[in-house]
Structures are given as structure tokens and as C-alpha cells.
Enzyme design. Sequence first.
Site, PDB file in Angstrom:
ATOM      1  N   ARG A 128      10.905  -1.810  10.859  1.00 62.09           N
ATOM      2  CA  ARG A 128       9.859  -1.554  11.838  1.00 62.09           C
ATOM      3  C   ARG A 128       9.792  -2.671  12.873  1.00 62.09           C
ATOM      4  NH1 ARG A 128       4.592  -0.282   8.353  1.00 62.09           N
ATOM      5  NH2 ARG A 128       3.747  -1.710   9.908  1.00 62.09           N
ATOM      6  N   ARG A 138      -1.032  -9.717  12.691  1.00 57.09           N
ATOM      7  CA  ARG A 138      -1.497  -8.634  11.801  1.00 57.09           C
ATOM      8  C   ARG A 138      -2.356  -9.215  10.691  1.00 57.09           C
ATOM      9  NH1 ARG A 138       4.092  -6.039  10.330  1.00 57.09           N
ATOM     10  NH2 ARG A 138       2.992  -4.719   8.851  1.00 57.09           N
ATOM     11  N   ARG A 163      11.700  -6.001   4.325  1.00 59.82           N
ATOM     12  CA  ARG A 163      11.151  -4.645   4.270  1.00 59.82           C
ATOM     13  C   ARG A 163      11.873  -3.684   5.219  1.00 59.82           C
ATOM     14  NH1 ARG A 163       4.853  -2.804   4.490  1.00 59.82           N
ATOM     15  NH2 ARG A 163       4.887  -3.117   6.734  1.00 59.82           N
ATOM     16  N   LYS A 201       0.831  -1.211   0.000  1.00 62.76           N
ATOM     17  CA  LYS A 201       0.000   0.000   0.000  1.00 62.76           C
ATOM     18  C   LYS A 201       0.867   1.264   0.000  1.00 62.76           C
ATOM     19  CE  LYS A 201      -2.401  -0.773   3.754  1.00 62.76           C
ATOM     20  NZ  LYS A 201      -1.967  -2.091   4.226  1.00 62.76           N
ATOM     21  N   ARG A 203     -10.128   0.438   8.312  1.00 63.88           N
ATOM     22  CA  ARG A 203      -9.666  -0.919   8.578  1.00 63.88           C
ATOM     23  C   ARG A 203     -10.731  -1.737   9.296  1.00 63.88           C
ATOM     24  NH1 ARG A 203      -3.479  -0.100   8.808  1.00 63.88           N
ATOM     25  NH2 ARG A 203      -2.722  -2.178   8.402  1.00 63.88           N
TER      26      ARG A 203
HETATM   27  P1  ADP Z   1       0.684  -2.467   7.533  1.00 60.02           P
HETATM   28  O1  ADP Z   1      -0.438  -2.042   6.620  1.00 60.02           O
HETATM   29  O2  ADP Z   1       1.960  -2.685   6.833  1.00 60.02           O
HETATM   30  O3  ADP Z   1       0.293  -3.622   8.414  1.00 60.02           O
HETATM   31  P2  ADP Z   1       0.474   0.115   8.971  1.00 60.02           P
HETATM   32  O4  ADP Z   1       1.685   0.969   9.048  1.00 60.02           O
HETATM   33  O5  ADP Z   1      -0.624   0.570   8.077  1.00 60.02           O
HETATM   34  O6  ADP Z   1       1.006  -1.326   8.585  1.00 60.02           O
HETATM   35  O7  ADP Z   1      -0.156  -0.087  10.428  1.00 60.02           O
HETATM   36  C1  ADP Z   1       0.635  -0.457  11.525  1.00 60.02           C
HETATM   37  C2  ADP Z   1      -0.239  -0.686  12.752  1.00 60.02           C
HETATM   38  O8  ADP Z   1      -0.928   0.543  13.087  1.00 60.02           O
HETATM   39  C3  ADP Z   1      -1.359  -1.701  12.620  1.00 60.02           C
HETATM   40  O9  ADP Z   1      -0.906  -3.018  12.847  1.00 60.02           O
HETATM   41  C4  ADP Z   1      -2.341  -1.220  13.717  1.00 60.02           C
HETATM   42  O10 ADP Z   1      -1.882  -1.565  14.990  1.00 60.02           O
HETATM   43  C5  ADP Z   1      -2.248   0.290  13.597  1.00 60.02           C
HETATM   44  N1  ADP Z   1      -3.242   0.854  12.648  1.00 60.02           N
HETATM   45  C6  ADP Z   1      -2.967   1.413  11.424  1.00 60.02           C
HETATM   46  N2  ADP Z   1      -4.100   1.821  10.830  1.00 60.02           N
HETATM   47  C7  ADP Z   1      -5.121   1.516  11.673  1.00 60.02           C
HETATM   48  C8  ADP Z   1      -6.548   1.674  11.628  1.00 60.02           C
HETATM   49  N3  ADP Z   1      -7.171   2.240  10.587  1.00 60.02           N
HETATM   50  N4  ADP Z   1      -7.292   1.221  12.676  1.00 60.02           N
HETATM   51  C9  ADP Z   1      -6.697   0.668  13.741  1.00 60.02           C
HETATM   52  N5  ADP Z   1      -5.375   0.483  13.856  1.00 60.02           N
HETATM   53  C10 ADP Z   1      -4.572   0.900  12.841  1.00 60.02           C
END
Ligand code: ADP
Length: 215
Positions: free
Chosen positions: A159, A170, A124, A14, A89
Site C-alpha cells: 500500500r 497515521r 506488510r 485488524k 475512528r
Molecule cells: P490502517 O488501519 O492499517 O491504518 P486502513 O486501511 O484502515 O489502515 O485505513 C487507511 C486510511 O483510510 C486511513 O489512514 C484514513 O486516511 C482512512 N480511513 C479509514 N477508516 C477511516 C475512518 N473511520 N475515518 C476516517 N478516515 C478513515
Amino acid sequence: MKNIILIAPPAAGKGTQSNLLCEKYNLVHISVGDLLRIELQKDGEISQYLKQQMESGNLVKDEIIIEIIKNRLNNVDCKNGFILDGFPRTIRQAEMLDKMNIIINNVFYINVDKETAKNRIVGRISCPKCGSVYNTEIEESIPKVSNVCDRCGSLLQKREDDNELVFENRYNTYVNETQPIIDFYKNKNVLCEIKNLSKMETFNEIQKVLNGDLW
Ligand code: ADP
């Protein structure tokens, strides 16, 4: 003006697609993960909570996310179009966005199978400053200078949640909480699915849709 949502499992690309799209179409990239990583660097109870949730691969409470998104979308720079990366999400988040009366032009569902996503986690690395994402295991995603961001020159980092154990959680969270929103947007006729393609193939498919070739 285009307002776009990207939905995908963790590590499906993404962030990478967002950066390519922003450069080509002059859109604003709103990465909820990046916004949360800025929040967790601040001191206090909330940052402790965010750290705990994110490092274990669980979602952050809808109330916190919704507050962050509302503030961000109110910013004047969103008027020319934005990409939402990591939001919504959950169904509740999608419903809340609906109530904000913001037009969403396209939702891209980047469908990458679990094994591919898991393999991408291993190599990554990302830029803590501008959010660019690289992969030392994928030829087309290696940074030009080892460990240095092509875009802003910052030192790249791994990360905390990019490891196989947290990935499992996740991924499960994604299946249980996020996949249901695919039908939500299918029913609104704005969803386009792109399945198991490479970085540039995915970008080309997205461009075809945005340029109107497929509609
Ligand atoms: P990825 O899409 O690679 O898993 P992100 O950087 O988008 O990672 O998200 C990292 C973490 O941030 C998620 O695992 C979650 O804990 C939190 N997070 C991100 N976006 C949301 C969301 N819309 N709602 C709830 N938690 C979120």
C-alpha cells in the site's frame, strides 16, 4: 449473531483478525480502508481528496465515512453479524453509530506498541481484491506462494501509505483521534483489551471472549 468492532493502531492486525474471525464465525468483514480504496479508484473530486488524505495518513471527513458506513450496514448481509474494521475512528463516528441503534456485542482493543506496529509496516503486503493481509517479515503471515494471495490468487501489493514516514502521521492521528473512543466503549462495558500478543494468540483470546469463557 455477533456485531464486533476492532480498535487498534495502524498495522496492528485488524485486517488479519477480521479474516480469521469471518471464517470461523461466518461474519461479514467491513473494512472502511478497503471501501475507501475502492472509492478512490473512481474518477472525480472526491477520489482526489481521498487519495490525498489516505496517502498522507490523515483521516477522511466524518461526513463521507458516515455515509459509506450507513449504506454498508443497511445491506442485508449484515443481518447475521459483522466486524467493523477501521470504524469508528473518532468520537463523532462512535456517537453516530450509537444513534443508529445497532447492537454492538464486543469491542476488541488490540493494543500493540508503536515499535511493533512500525516494524510490521515494513513487510506488510495486501491483496487489492479480497483485502487479505500478509507479512514477509513474520513467519506465520508469509503467503504460501511468494506475492500471491492464499485466498483468491490475486497478485499482492504494497500500500502507498505503508511506509515509515506516513506511519508516523497515521500513528499520531490514531493517538489523537481514535484512542479516546476506547473510554467511550469501556463505559459501555463492551471493551476487551488484548495487549502485545502474536497473531494466533490474539485470535485465541478473542475466541475465548466470543465463546463466553471470560464473561
Ligand atoms: P490502517 O488501519 O492499517 O491504518 P486502513 O486501511 O484502515 O489502515 O485505513 C487507511 C486510511 O483510510 C486511513 O489512514 C484514513 O486516511 C482512512 N480511513 C479509514 N477508516 C477511516 C475512518 N473511520 N475515518 C476516517 N478516515 C478513515
